[in-house]
Design an enzyme around this catalytic site. Structure first.
Site, PDB file in Angstrom:
ATOM      1  N   CYS A 106       0.991  -1.181   0.123  1.00  0.00           N
ATOM      2  CA  CYS A 106      -0.019  -0.135   0.015  1.00  0.00           C
ATOM      3  C   CYS A 106       0.793   1.216   0.020  1.00  0.00           C
ATOM      4  CB  CYS A 106      -0.947  -0.058   1.221  1.00  0.00           C
ATOM      5  SG  CYS A 106       0.003  -0.256   2.744  1.00  0.00           S
ATOM      6  N   SER A 107       1.067   1.765   0.942  1.00  0.00           N
ATOM      7  CA  SER A 107       1.652   2.959   1.197  1.00  0.00           C
ATOM      8  C   SER A 107       2.282   3.381   2.751  1.00  0.00           C
ATOM      9  CB  SER A 107       1.210   4.381   0.595  1.00  0.00           C
ATOM     10  OG  SER A 107      -0.023   4.590   1.350  1.00  0.00           O
ATOM     11  N   CYS A 108       2.555   2.222   3.286  1.00  0.00           N
ATOM     12  CA  CYS A 108       3.135   2.378   4.682  1.00  0.00           C
ATOM     13  C   CYS A 108       4.162   3.310   4.679  1.00  0.00           C
ATOM     14  CB  CYS A 108       3.589   1.132   5.361  1.00  0.00           C
ATOM     15  SG  CYS A 108       1.899   0.077   5.469  1.00  0.00           S
TER      16      CYS A 108
END
Length: 206
Positions: A106-108
């Site tokens: 995702c975009s952690c």
């Protein structure tokens, strides 16, 4: 006579204000809560926090050693706890190794230390290509990594976030810790850029 012209606000700024007014009008968000959120992003989180960590590591060998051995604990020494900084690993760039951060799922992202993630970091193209062809991706950011330098890609997740400790640029020996922090960019702490030599004058100590 001097006339003062104010630059018109952007469409995004106007939309944000409209949404803010609507949320307050409907009682969904309290004005005080909005002020707290704004203050948080202006002063308590953001890439200037990460830059402070980097600069501290550059000038304090003991802190750097602790930062690389136990990043979360060392960061807490600076009073930076909570948010996504609770589980951190700092990886060091050297003349032989260049590190790149990505989150393939995702975009952690360590937003407490780097602020909100840039749009490109969240894009599918970056998340997929950074792992498969990191050198090509870095070239597109204007960063050519010599073949003899190893490129390591670190995949963040919900439990663990990474931060790059960039190489300290040459010619910055006389800069203060604050001046060094001013050189450090968000992209350098993700690994898509290097810190450039100083273009600011060293701080004058009275």
């Amino acid at each position: 006579m001097t006339s003062h012209h104010h630059r018109p606000e952007s469409d995004i700024a106007l939309r944000v204000k409209a949404i803010e007014s609507l949320l307050v009008e409907k009682g969904i968000v309290e004005p005080a809560a909005l002020d707290t959120i704004i203050d948080t992003y202006e002063h308590k989180v953001g890439p200037h926090i990460g830059a402070q960590i980097v600069a501290k590591a550059w000038v304090d060998p003991g802190f750097k050693q602790r930062l690389l051995a136990d990043s979360t604990s060392a960061i807490s020494e600076l009073g930076l706890t909570g948010f996504s900084s609770e589980h951190m690993v700092v990886v060091e760039n050297t003349p032989d190794v260049h590190n790149l951060i990505v989150c393939t799922l995702c975009s952690c992202y360590p937003w407490a230390i780097l602020g909100l993630p840039p749009t490109w970091y969240k894009s599918f193209a970056y998340r997929s290509r950074a792992v498969i062809e990191p050198r090509q991706v870095l070239q597109e950011f204007g960063l050519d990594i010599p073949e003899q330098v190893e490129v390591r890609v670190w995949d963040s997740n919900a439990d663990l976030r990474y931060l790059v400790l960039p190489e300290r640029p040459a010619g910055t020996e006389d800069l203060s810790e604050a001046d060094l922090a001013a050189l450090v960019t968000r992209n350098a702490m993700i690994g898509t850029a290097k810190v450039q030599p100083s273009i600011v004058s060293p701080s004058v100590v009275a």
